[in-house]
Scaffold this motif. Structure first.
Motif, PDB file in Angstrom:
ATOM      1  N   LYS A 141      44.556  28.257  42.500  1.00  0.00           N
ATOM      2  CA  LYS A 141      43.471  28.941  41.779  1.00  0.00           C
ATOM      3  C   LYS A 141      42.541  29.677  42.737  1.00  0.00           C
ATOM      4  CE  LYS A 141      42.847  25.019  39.442  1.00  0.00           C
ATOM      5  NZ  LYS A 141      42.381  23.984  38.508  1.00  0.00           N
ATOM      6  N   SER A 142      42.374  29.115  43.948  1.00  0.00           N
ATOM      7  CA  SER A 142      41.454  29.723  44.924  1.00  0.00           C
ATOM      8  C   SER A 142      41.930  31.091  45.407  1.00  0.00           C
ATOM      9  CB  SER A 142      41.270  28.794  46.124  1.00  0.00           C
ATOM     10  OG  SER A 142      42.526  28.567  46.749  1.00  0.00           O
ATOM     11  N   LEU A 143      43.224  31.419  45.188  1.00  0.00           N
ATOM     12  CA  LEU A 143      43.746  32.709  45.637  1.00  0.00           C
ATOM     13  C   LEU A 143      43.676  33.790  44.554  1.00  0.00           C
ATOM     14  CD1 LEU A 143      46.904  31.673  47.727  1.00  0.00           C
ATOM     15  CD2 LEU A 143      44.573  32.083  48.518  1.00  0.00           C
ATOM     16  N   ARG A 144      43.240  33.414  43.349  1.00  0.00           N
ATOM     17  CA  ARG A 144      43.200  34.407  42.263  1.00  0.00           C
ATOM     18  C   ARG A 144      42.318  35.612  42.558  1.00  0.00           C
ATOM     19  NH1 ARG A 144      42.651  30.816  36.966  1.00  0.00           N
ATOM     20  NH2 ARG A 144      44.610  29.672  37.124  1.00  0.00           N
ATOM     21  N   PRO A 145      41.194  35.452  43.295  1.00  0.00           N
ATOM     22  CA  PRO A 145      40.382  36.635  43.596  1.00  0.00           C
ATOM     23  C   PRO A 145      41.130  37.705  44.401  1.00  0.00           C
ATOM     24  CG  PRO A 145      39.130  34.627  44.007  1.00  0.00           C
ATOM     25  CD  PRO A 145      40.533  34.202  43.732  1.00  0.00           C
ATOM     26  N   LEU A 146      42.281  37.362  44.990  1.00  0.00           N
ATOM     27  CA  LEU A 146      43.043  38.342  45.766  1.00  0.00           C
ATOM     28  C   LEU A 146      43.923  39.234  44.887  1.00  0.00           C
ATOM     29  CD1 LEU A 146      44.277  36.099  48.741  1.00  0.00           C
ATOM     30  CD2 LEU A 146      42.336  37.668  48.726  1.00  0.00           C
ATOM     31  N   MET A 147      44.048  38.907  43.586  1.00  0.00           N
ATOM     32  CA  MET A 147      44.909  39.702  42.696  1.00  0.00           C
ATOM     33  C   MET A 147      44.364  41.126  42.590  1.00  0.00           C
ATOM     34  SD  MET A 147      45.495  36.713  39.842  1.00  0.00           S
ATOM     35  CE  MET A 147      46.541  37.555  38.660  1.00  0.00           C
ATOM     36  N   PRO A 148      45.261  42.141  42.594  1.00  0.00           N
ATOM     37  CA  PRO A 148      44.812  43.539  42.625  1.00  0.00           C
ATOM     38  C   PRO A 148      43.874  43.881  41.469  1.00  0.00           C
ATOM     39  CG  PRO A 148      47.198  43.412  42.898  1.00  0.00           C
ATOM     40  CD  PRO A 148      46.732  42.040  42.559  1.00  0.00           C
ATOM     41  N   ALA A 149      42.701  44.418  41.804  1.00  0.00           N
ATOM     42  CA  ALA A 149      41.725  44.783  40.770  1.00  0.00           C
ATOM     43  C   ALA A 149      40.921  46.002  41.205  1.00  0.00           C
ATOM     44  CB  ALA A 149      40.794  43.594  40.497  1.00  0.00           C
ATOM     45  N   GLN A 150      41.527  46.849  42.061  1.00  0.00           N
ATOM     46  CA  GLN A 150      40.783  48.013  42.558  1.00  0.00           C
ATOM     47  C   GLN A 150      40.661  49.086  41.476  1.00  0.00           C
ATOM     48  OE1 GLN A 150      43.468  46.675  44.097  1.00  0.00           O
ATOM     49  NE2 GLN A 150      42.592  45.774  45.925  1.00  0.00           N
ATOM     50  N   GLU A 151      41.782  49.382  40.801  1.00  0.00           N
ATOM     51  CA  GLU A 151      41.792  50.468  39.817  1.00  0.00           C
ATOM     52  C   GLU A 151      41.396  49.951  38.437  1.00  0.00           C
ATOM     53  OE1 GLU A 151      42.423  53.436  40.869  1.00  0.00           O
ATOM     54  OE2 GLU A 151      43.352  53.016  42.819  1.00  0.00           O
ATOM     55  N   ASP A 152      40.953  50.862  37.569  1.00  0.00           N
ATOM     56  CA  ASP A 152      40.581  50.467  36.207  1.00  0.00           C
ATOM     57  C   ASP A 152      41.754  49.831  35.468  1.00  0.00           C
ATOM     58  OD1 ASP A 152      37.998  51.248  36.534  1.00  0.00           O
ATOM     59  OD2 ASP A 152      38.213  53.193  35.540  1.00  0.00           O
ATOM     60  N   TYR A 153      42.945  50.417  35.648  1.00  0.00           N
ATOM     61  CA  TYR A 153      44.101  49.868  34.920  1.00  0.00           C
ATOM     62  C   TYR A 153      44.449  48.466  35.418  1.00  0.00           C
ATOM     63  CZ  TYR A 153      46.651  52.124  38.842  1.00  0.00           C
ATOM     64  OH  TYR A 153      47.085  52.529  40.080  1.00  0.00           O
ATOM     65  N   GLN A 154      44.177  48.203  36.711  1.00  0.00           N
ATOM     66  CA  GLN A 154      44.422  46.848  37.231  1.00  0.00           C
ATOM     67  C   GLN A 154      43.406  45.862  36.653  1.00  0.00           C
ATOM     68  OE1 GLN A 154      44.208  47.896  41.391  1.00  0.00           O
ATOM     69  NE2 GLN A 154      46.436  47.886  41.631  1.00  0.00           N
ATOM     70  N   LYS A 155      42.168  46.312  36.536  1.00  0.00           N
ATOM     71  CA  LYS A 155      41.129  45.450  35.937  1.00  0.00           C
ATOM     72  C   LYS A 155      41.495  45.109  34.494  1.00  0.00           C
ATOM     73  CE  LYS A 155      37.143  47.037  38.691  1.00  0.00           C
ATOM     74  NZ  LYS A 155      37.390  48.352  39.283  1.00  0.00           N
ATOM     75  N   ARG A 156      42.034  46.102  33.807  1.00  0.00           N
ATOM     76  CA  ARG A 156      42.418  45.923  32.402  1.00  0.00           C
ATOM     77  C   ARG A 156      43.539  44.881  32.279  1.00  0.00           C
ATOM     78  NH1 ARG A 156      42.565  50.765  28.377  1.00  0.00           N
ATOM     79  NH2 ARG A 156      43.021  49.576  26.504  1.00  0.00           N
ATOM     80  N   VAL A 157      44.556  45.008  33.140  1.00  0.00           N
ATOM     81  CA  VAL A 157      45.677  44.059  33.151  1.00  0.00           C
ATOM     82  C   VAL A 157      45.173  42.648  33.462  1.00  0.00           C
ATOM     83  CG1 VAL A 157      47.706  43.378  34.545  1.00  0.00           C
ATOM     84  CG2 VAL A 157      47.515  45.715  33.662  1.00  0.00           C
ATOM     85  N   LEU A 158      44.286  42.571  34.447  1.00  0.00           N
ATOM     86  CA  LEU A 158      43.752  41.270  34.865  1.00  0.00           C
ATOM     87  C   LEU A 158      43.000  40.581  33.734  1.00  0.00           C
ATOM     88  CD1 LEU A 158      44.201  39.976  37.563  1.00  0.00           C
ATOM     89  CD2 LEU A 158      42.000  40.842  38.345  1.00  0.00           C
ATOM     90  N   LYS A 159      42.274  41.366  32.966  1.00  0.00           N
ATOM     91  CA  LYS A 159      41.498  40.808  31.841  1.00  0.00           C
ATOM     92  C   LYS A 159      42.444  40.195  30.801  1.00  0.00           C
ATOM     93  CE  LYS A 159      37.944  42.100  28.513  1.00  0.00           C
ATOM     94  NZ  LYS A 159      37.353  43.216  27.779  1.00  0.00           N
ATOM     95  N   VAL A 160      43.522  40.916  30.496  1.00  0.00           N
ATOM     96  CA  VAL A 160      44.516  40.405  29.536  1.00  0.00           C
ATOM     97  C   VAL A 160      45.174  39.141  30.101  1.00  0.00           C
ATOM     98  CG1 VAL A 160      46.730  40.912  28.400  1.00  0.00           C
ATOM     99  CG2 VAL A 160      44.964  42.681  28.542  1.00  0.00           C
ATOM    100  N   GLN A 161      45.533  39.191  31.397  1.00  0.00           N
ATOM    101  CA  GLN A 161      46.216  38.064  32.022  1.00  0.00           C
ATOM    102  C   GLN A 161      45.316  36.828  32.081  1.00  0.00           C
ATOM    103  OE1 GLN A 161      49.587  37.374  33.282  1.00  0.00           O
ATOM    104  NE2 GLN A 161      48.383  35.550  32.879  1.00  0.00           N
ATOM    105  N   GLU A 162      44.063  37.032  32.438  1.00  0.00           N
ATOM    106  CA  GLU A 162      43.149  35.879  32.545  1.00  0.00           C
ATOM    107  C   GLU A 162      42.943  35.206  31.188  1.00  0.00           C
ATOM    108  OE1 GLU A 162      39.880  37.599  34.724  1.00  0.00           O
ATOM    109  OE2 GLU A 162      40.739  36.950  36.642  1.00  0.00           O
ATOM    110  N   ALA A 163      42.866  36.014  30.121  1.00  0.00           N
ATOM    111  CA  ALA A 163      42.710  35.443  28.775  1.00  0.00           C
ATOM    112  C   ALA A 163      43.954  34.658  28.367  1.00  0.00           C
ATOM    113  CB  ALA A 163      42.436  36.562  27.770  1.00  0.00           C
ATOM    114  N   GLU A 164      45.110  35.110  28.853  1.00  0.00           N
ATOM    115  CA  GLU A 164      46.381  34.481  28.474  1.00  0.00           C
ATOM    116  C   GLU A 164      46.598  33.134  29.161  1.00  0.00           C
ATOM    117  OE1 GLU A 164      50.280  35.197  26.375  1.00  0.00           O
ATOM    118  OE2 GLU A 164      48.206  35.846  26.179  1.00  0.00           O
ATOM    119  N   LEU A 165      45.975  32.939  30.332  1.00  0.00           N
ATOM    120  CA  LEU A 165      46.212  31.702  31.100  1.00  0.00           C
ATOM    121  C   LEU A 165      45.926  30.450  30.274  1.00  0.00           C
ATOM    122  CD1 LEU A 165      44.823  32.687  34.625  1.00  0.00           C
ATOM    123  CD2 LEU A 165      47.196  32.105  34.077  1.00  0.00           C
ATOM    124  N   LYS A 166      44.948  30.530  29.381  1.00  0.00           N
ATOM    125  CA  LYS A 166      44.601  29.319  28.619  1.00  0.00           C
ATOM    126  C   LYS A 166      45.667  28.945  27.583  1.00  0.00           C
ATOM    127  CE  LYS A 166      41.294  31.529  25.404  1.00  0.00           C
ATOM    128  NZ  LYS A 166      41.025  32.786  26.097  1.00  0.00           N
TER     129      LYS A 166
END
Length: 449
Positions: A367-392
């Motif tokens: 879990k401590s490495l999650r901040p390293l996931m690509p989030a530079q571009e808007d589309y990456q931020k969008r993907v990350l938001k969907v992925q983070e919601a799905e983890l639960k």
């Protein structure tokens, strides 16, 4: 019965391992001279890893020597060779495995080292930092997901999620799937039909691909999504005629019959979704977050690609499993356990793990490495938001310890094409799968003892 730790390994158990491995191509190693570590080498120890070429690159092997002073010798992965090495009392020190299906199989045969004592002392791999996906590598003698840890995943995806190409949706006039709520499997298939393009009898654009990682664990996941379980409580039988498993099987056969995506009766010439999706010839691909590694590298494709939650069946549970969880495990008879554990820590928690996390080819398993996931571009931020919601919505879908996924896959491929071509009813297919798979599971249960 699960044998006690330290019990002698019977020849029957190894024959059981060997027989079940026949379905996995064993030719990979024929004629290779096998190097096996014989002791201390260079500055430190030498450990033997049985892996596939992509698991650990030659650069990483050099980096291990530099970072931790351990020399790695790679042996190409082959279950037949693995069984031979274990039978000869000379196993590799670490072995690659697909946690979702391999962990219960090998743990039940008592050939894996319990890693709890190592985790307890590690300052690199701390238990409270482990993502729940690592529970795929636990087995309590009966059920996967509980009990001792036997390995760890290097990264993961929730493999029932899917990517979609908004440009192809626009072209076909199909509404995008919502990113916060799942569509039903029926809606997914309806969209796939509308997105498929054919010309002169050839499919020019696949509407959607939905094959999971391997058909047996895809069907196990679909059955849980339908509200049931493919396996009996003791994992010794399957029942495709039970309503939920029948619904899952029926949906998948329908997907294959409509030819909206690749299947064994309509193979993708590229053999996997990545290149086809990249060529704008596939509107949806049931590949989890990991495909972002390929998508992010394509500056035209990335902005039009989106990730969506795993679909649901009407009235079924919302579940978003990992069907792979590929990683490493340590054979019980390994000779260099401490040096192997040092490689294990380094690979899963240090430089290689950080590099994987920032590449986008999978979710880190710490879990401590999650901040390293690509989030530079808007589309990456969008993907990350969907992925983070799905983890639960992640849960371990326990697989049988009594057969390899490959052997069940071979049985499926023997009977399913007729149903996919409409020459056999789904109910008839369910009966054939039950009798052939249950025979395989019965033999496996007898071998485990």
């Amino acid at each position: 019965m699960h044998t006690q730790a330290g019990a002698p390994l019977s020849r029957r158990r190894f024959l059981a391992l060997s027989a079940a491995g026949v379905a996995t191509g064993a030719a990979a190693l024929s004629g290779c001279a096998l190097q096996v570590s014989t002791g201390v080498s260079g500055k430190g120890e030498t450990v033997t890893l049985m892996v596939k070429p992509d698991d650990i690159s030659p650069e990483l092997v050099k980096q291990a020597q530099k970072d931790i002073g351990v020399k790695i010798i790679k042996v190409p992965y082959s279950i037949t060779k693995l069984v031979a090495m274990m039978t000869n009392g000379n196993p590799p020190d670490l072995v690659r495995g697909v946690g979702a299906v391999d962990a219960p199989y090998f743990a039940a045969r008592d050939v894996m080292e319990e890693l709890d004592p190592y985790f307890a002392k590690s300052s690199v791999l701390e238990l409270d930092d482990l993502d729940p996906v690592n529970d795929l590598w636990r087995y309590d003698g009966r059920t996967q997901g509980k009990g001792p840890r036997y390995g760890m995943a290097k990264d993961f995806s929730q493999d029932s999620m899917y990517w979609y190409n908004t440009a192809l949706f626009d072209k076909a006039g199909v509404d995008y799937p919502p990113e916060s709520e799942p569509v039903t499997y029926e809606e997914w298939l309806e969209n796939a039909k509308r997105l498929t393009r054919r010309k002169n009898g050839q499919t020019t654009v696949f509407g959607g691909s939905y094959n999971g990682v391997l058909t047996p664990n895809l069907l196990a996941s679909l059955t849980v999504a339908a509200g049931g379980s493919l396996f009996s409580d003791d994992f010794s039988r399957v029942d495709f005629t039970a309503p939920e498993a029948r619904k899952a099987l029926g949906w998948y056969i329908d997907y294959c019959r409509t030819k909206v995506g690749p299947s064994i009766i309509q193979p993708d010439p590229n053999t996997w979704d990545g290149p086809t999706y990249q060529a704008n010839r596939m509107a949806m691909t049931n590949s989890g977050y990991w495909l972002g590694g390929l998508i992010n590298a394509d500056k035209k494709l990335a902005p039009v690609s989106r990730l969506a939650p795993a679909p649901v069946f009407e009235g079924g549970a919302r579940t978003s499993p990992c069907q792979a969880g590929t990683g490493l495990w340590m054979p019980k008879k390994a000779r260099k356990k401490d040096a192997a554990w040092r490689v294990f820590e380094w690979f899963f928690g240090e430089a290689p793990a950080k590099a994987r996390a920032s590449s986008g080819w999978g979710i880190p398993t710490l879990k401590s490495l999650r901040p390293l996931m690509p989030a530079q571009e808007d589309y990456q931020k969008r993907v990350l938001k969907v992925q983070e919601a799905e983890l639960k919505h992640f849960s371990v879908i326990a697989f049988t310890p009594f057969a390899t996924a490959d052997s069940l896959y071979a049985i499926f491929n023997q009977f399913a094409p007729a149903a996919m071509r409409g020459e056999m009813s789904v109910d008839s297919l369910a009966g054939h799968l039950n009798s052939a798979m249950n025979e395989q599971l019965k033999r496996g249960k007898e071998q485990v003892g």
